[in-house]
Enzyme design. Structure first.
Site, PDB file in Angstrom:
ATOM      1  N   GLY A   1      -4.784 -11.302  -7.588  1.00  0.00           N
ATOM      2  CA  GLY A   1      -5.580 -10.578  -6.820  1.00  0.00           C
ATOM      3  C   GLY A   1      -5.035  -9.208  -6.889  1.00  0.00           C
ATOM      4  O   GLY A   1      -5.298  -8.000  -6.120  1.00  0.00           O
TER       5      GLY A   1
ATOM      6  N   GLU B   1     -22.032   3.417   4.041  1.00  0.00           N
ATOM      7  CA  GLU B   1     -23.279   1.176   3.692  1.00  0.00           C
ATOM      8  C   GLU B   1     -22.734   0.072   3.708  1.00  0.00           C
ATOM      9  O   GLU B   1     -23.343  -1.299   4.062  1.00  0.00           O
ATOM     10  CB  GLU B   1     -24.527   1.953   2.307  1.00  0.00           C
ATOM     11  CG  GLU B   1     -25.753   0.695   1.479  1.00  0.00           C
ATOM     12  CD  GLU B   1     -26.814   0.183   2.642  1.00  0.00           C
ATOM     13  OE1 GLU B   1     -26.993   1.266   3.203  1.00  0.00           O
ATOM     14  OE2 GLU B   1     -26.831  -0.563   2.367  1.00  0.00           O
TER      15      GLU B   1
ATOM     16  N   GLY C   1     -15.297 -16.709   5.105  1.00  0.00           N
ATOM     17  CA  GLY C   1     -14.973 -15.884   6.429  1.00  0.00           C
ATOM     18  C   GLY C   1     -15.110 -13.965   5.306  1.00  0.00           C
ATOM     19  O   GLY C   1     -16.147 -13.395   4.735  1.00  0.00           O
TER      20      GLY C   1
ATOM     21  N   MET D   1      -8.123 -13.978  -4.665  1.00  0.00           N
ATOM     22  CA  MET D   1      -7.845 -12.158  -4.229  1.00  0.00           C
ATOM     23  C   MET D   1      -7.107 -12.166  -3.428  1.00  0.00           C
ATOM     24  O   MET D   1      -6.839 -10.931  -2.924  1.00  0.00           O
ATOM     25  CB  MET D   1      -9.044 -12.768  -2.930  1.00  0.00           C
ATOM     26  CG  MET D   1     -10.468 -11.728  -4.078  1.00  0.00           C
ATOM     27  SD  MET D   1     -11.935 -11.925  -2.514  1.00  0.00           S
ATOM     28  CE  MET D   1     -11.285 -10.791  -1.340  1.00  0.00           C
TER      29      MET D   1
ATOM     30  N   ALA E   1     -13.121 -11.673   4.101  1.00  0.00           N
ATOM     31  CA  ALA E   1     -12.634 -11.613   3.385  1.00  0.00           C
ATOM     32  C   ALA E   1     -13.804 -11.520   1.715  1.00  0.00           C
ATOM     33  O   ALA E   1     -14.346 -10.565   0.970  1.00  0.00           O
ATOM     34  CB  ALA E   1     -11.403 -12.327   2.603  1.00  0.00           C
TER      35      ALA E   1
ATOM     36  N   THR F   1      -5.670  -3.718   7.693  1.00  0.00           N
ATOM     37  CA  THR F   1      -5.577  -4.835   6.644  1.00  0.00           C
ATOM     38  C   THR F   1      -5.905  -5.655   8.183  1.00  0.00           C
ATOM     39  O   THR F   1      -6.113  -5.888   8.678  1.00  0.00           O
ATOM     40  CB  THR F   1      -4.975  -5.311   5.236  1.00  0.00           C
ATOM     41  OG1 THR F   1      -5.082  -6.682   5.438  1.00  0.00           O
ATOM     42  CG2 THR F   1      -3.202  -4.673   6.176  1.00  0.00           C
TER      43      THR F   1
ATOM     44  N   ASP G   1     -13.025  -2.958  -0.229  1.00  0.00           N
ATOM     45  CA  ASP G   1     -12.219  -3.560  -1.078  1.00  0.00           C
ATOM     46  C   ASP G   1     -13.164  -4.896  -1.953  1.00  0.00           C
ATOM     47  O   ASP G   1     -12.658  -5.044  -3.348  1.00  0.00           O
ATOM     48  CB  ASP G   1     -12.897  -5.141  -0.244  1.00  0.00           C
ATOM     49  CG  ASP G   1     -11.241  -4.857   0.891  1.00  0.00           C
ATOM     50  OD1 ASP G   1     -10.469  -4.611   0.617  1.00  0.00           O
ATOM     51  OD2 ASP G   1     -11.225  -5.662   1.916  1.00  0.00           O
TER      52      ASP G   1
ATOM     53  N   LYS H   1     -10.104  -5.039  10.765  1.00  0.00           N
ATOM     54  CA  LYS H   1     -11.427  -5.011   9.156  1.00  0.00           C
ATOM     55  C   LYS H   1     -12.484  -4.493  10.176  1.00  0.00           C
ATOM     56  O   LYS H   1     -13.050  -3.012  10.479  1.00  0.00           O
ATOM     57  CB  LYS H   1     -11.456  -5.807   7.920  1.00  0.00           C
ATOM     58  CG  LYS H   1     -10.220  -5.643   7.621  1.00  0.00           C
ATOM     59  CD  LYS H   1     -10.586  -5.931   6.099  1.00  0.00           C
ATOM     60  CE  LYS H   1      -8.879  -5.981   5.177  1.00  0.00           C
ATOM     61  NZ  LYS H   1      -9.668  -6.418   3.831  1.00  0.00           N
TER      62      LYS H   1
ATOM     63  N   THR I   1     -17.468 -25.030   5.772  1.00  0.00           N
ATOM     64  CA  THR I   1     -18.491 -24.924   7.161  1.00  0.00           C
ATOM     65  C   THR I   1     -19.670 -24.261   5.981  1.00  0.00           C
ATOM     66  O   THR I   1     -19.246 -23.021   5.981  1.00  0.00           O
ATOM     67  CB  THR I   1     -18.436 -23.702   7.827  1.00  0.00           C
ATOM     68  OG1 THR I   1     -16.434 -24.618   7.999  1.00  0.00           O
ATOM     69  CG2 THR I   1     -18.979 -24.586   9.588  1.00  0.00           C
TER      70      THR I   1
ATOM     71  N   SER J   1       0.695  -0.685   0.311  1.00  0.00           N
ATOM     72  CA  SER J   1       0.199   0.172  -0.427  1.00  0.00           C
ATOM     73  C   SER J   1       1.110   1.129  -0.112  1.00  0.00           C
ATOM     74  O   SER J   1       0.577   2.418  -0.519  1.00  0.00           O
ATOM     75  CB  SER J   1      -0.867  -0.275   1.323  1.00  0.00           C
ATOM     76  OG  SER J   1      -1.658  -0.835   0.888  1.00  0.00           O
TER      77      SER J   1
HETATM   78  P1  ATR Z   1     -10.542 -13.787   5.955  1.00  0.00           P
HETATM   79  O1  ATR Z   1     -11.241 -12.873   6.773  1.00  0.00           O
HETATM   80  O2  ATR Z   1      -9.407 -14.218   5.623  1.00  0.00           O
HETATM   81  O3  ATR Z   1     -11.778 -14.295   5.207  1.00  0.00           O
HETATM   82  P2  ATR Z   1     -11.416 -15.996   8.031  1.00  0.00           P
HETATM   83  O4  ATR Z   1     -12.767 -15.572   8.542  1.00  0.00           O
HETATM   84  O5  ATR Z   1     -10.888 -16.795   8.741  1.00  0.00           O
HETATM   85  O6  ATR Z   1     -10.348 -14.901   7.215  1.00  0.00           O
HETATM   86  O7  ATR Z   1     -11.644 -17.358   6.497  1.00  0.00           O
HETATM   87  C1  ATR Z   1     -11.265 -17.887   5.994  1.00  0.00           C
HETATM   88  C2  ATR Z   1     -12.400 -18.563   5.226  1.00  0.00           C
HETATM   89  O8  ATR Z   1     -11.856 -19.851   4.275  1.00  0.00           O
HETATM   90  C3  ATR Z   1     -13.194 -19.351   5.588  1.00  0.00           C
HETATM   91  O9  ATR Z   1     -14.526 -19.587   4.674  1.00  0.00           O
HETATM   92  C4  ATR Z   1     -12.284 -21.339   5.731  1.00  0.00           C
HETATM   93  O10 ATR Z   1     -14.103 -21.652   5.975  1.00  0.00           O
HETATM   94  P3  ATR Z   1     -14.359 -22.738   7.300  1.00  0.00           P
HETATM   95  O11 ATR Z   1     -15.678 -21.048   7.271  1.00  0.00           O
HETATM   96  O12 ATR Z   1     -15.090 -23.767   6.948  1.00  0.00           O
HETATM   97  O13 ATR Z   1     -13.127 -22.273   8.058  1.00  0.00           O
HETATM   98  C5  ATR Z   1     -11.811 -21.439   4.704  1.00  0.00           C
HETATM   99  N1  ATR Z   1     -10.697 -21.822   4.791  1.00  0.00           N
HETATM  100  C6  ATR Z   1      -9.837 -22.125   5.269  1.00  0.00           C
HETATM  101  N2  ATR Z   1      -9.013 -22.729   5.121  1.00  0.00           N
HETATM  102  C7  ATR Z   1      -9.810 -24.072   5.035  1.00  0.00           C
HETATM  103  C8  ATR Z   1      -9.242 -24.652   4.128  1.00  0.00           C
HETATM  104  N3  ATR Z   1      -8.265 -25.853   4.730  1.00  0.00           N
HETATM  105  N4  ATR Z   1     -10.123 -25.523   3.154  1.00  0.00           N
HETATM  106  C9  ATR Z   1     -12.029 -24.446   2.470  1.00  0.00           C
HETATM  107  N5  ATR Z   1     -11.476 -23.616   3.031  1.00  0.00           N
HETATM  108  C10 ATR Z   1     -10.604 -22.877   3.984  1.00  0.00           C
END
Ligand code: ATR
Length: 269
Positions: free
Chosen positions: A236, A77, A128, A213, A130, A61, A101, A65, A152, A16
């Protein structure tokens, strides 16, 4: 000189400061823009000190955030929808939050990559922070549908539910990710963390534009797989430059050209 910075942890490799220095130079402006490493739990104190000391604006970052959003007295918004902010500005004595973003992603896809989003079938991997930041701006482009696929399922369902009134959006598990998307955006943290992302056969295909990304070395494994399946790909870096340009515009009212800066950064990589 107006002072800006980027807060994060880690922060040493943030591009940045370089991006904003190039924007300022291209517009004949002089600004100061630095990196600031913030220890866990100390974000609010650091941000308050910066703004109390006359700082004009900050980018934020990982992992701050959400804290940035909570710190601000006013929020746009799109920051409210994201529940997170990558942008803070001091205006009229208060701290305002925004989230650039999603606009950065959309600008990179549409303008730099020539990737049509209107009518597209978009598969967003991850649910998550992002992912949350880009769902609203992606839906605003009026895709045919947006599917949020996450390891998940419950997290994807929660995120899709939050945006149900914004367009055609649904959730699924990674195992059920559709094979007929035209645009895929990898918003999981797997590229940044160097972890494997398990996808079922058919999700990556030759009619797909696959976007990660993450940028640089982190995005390589995923994009190499997508390319092997015949997909067009991009990392990204363009999103990073575009979200920075949107930040610069919000702070200073002038929009820098992104093409030359993106080309310079690619040449350095
Ligand atoms: P960020 O702010 O970077 O999005 P986060 O909130 O921790 O970080 O979210 C990480 C994302 O990557 C989530 O969607 C996570 O899936 P889960 O909700 O099931 O945890 C996903 N993720 C992380 N490691 C993963 C992996 N090995 N395989 C698939 N998805 C993964």
């Amino acid at each position: 000189m107006d002072r800006y910075l980027v807060f994060g942890n880690p922060i040493a490799h943030s591009l940045s400061p370089e991006i904003h220095a190039r924007f300022a130079a291209s517009l004949g402006e002089r600004i100061s823009y630095e990196r600031m490493l913030v220890p866990a739990g100390q974000f609010a104190a650091h941000a308050k000190r910066f703004f109390d000391g006359g700082g004009r604006g900050a980018n934020v970052t990982l992992p701050f955030k959400v804290e940035a959003f909570e710190l601000a007295s006013r929020a746009s918004e799109r920051a409210r929808l994201a529940g997170a902010a990558n942008f803070l500005a001091a205006r009229d004595g208060v701290i305002e939050a925004d989230n650039t973003d999603g606009a950065g992603l959309v600008a990179d896809l549409a303008r730099n990559q020539g990737c049509m989003l209107q009518g597209a079938r978009i598969l967003l991997l991850g649910a998550g922070g992002a992912a949350r930041g880009v769902v609203g701006p992606l839906l605003a482009q009026k895709p045919e549908w947006l599917v949020i696929a996450n390891r998940t399922h419950a997290r994807a369902a929660e995120l899709a539910g939050a945006f149900a009134s914004h367009g055609s959006v649904r959730a699924c598990g990674l195992d059920d990710a559709p094979g007929d998307a035209t645009v895929l955006v990898n918003a999981t943290s797997t590229s940044i963390r160097g972890e494997a992302l398990e996808l079922r056969e058919g999700v990556l295909h030759s009619d797909l534009f696959a976007y990660d990304m993450a940028y640089g070395a982190g995005a390589k494994a995923f994009l190499t797989r997508a390319k092997a399946a015949g997909a067009r790909t991009a990392d990204g870096l363009g999103m990073l430059v575009e979200q920075a340009a949107e930040s610069y515009f919000l702070w200073r009212g002038r929009r820098p050209e992104t093409g030359p800066v993106l080309a310079q950064l690619r040449a350095l990589a």
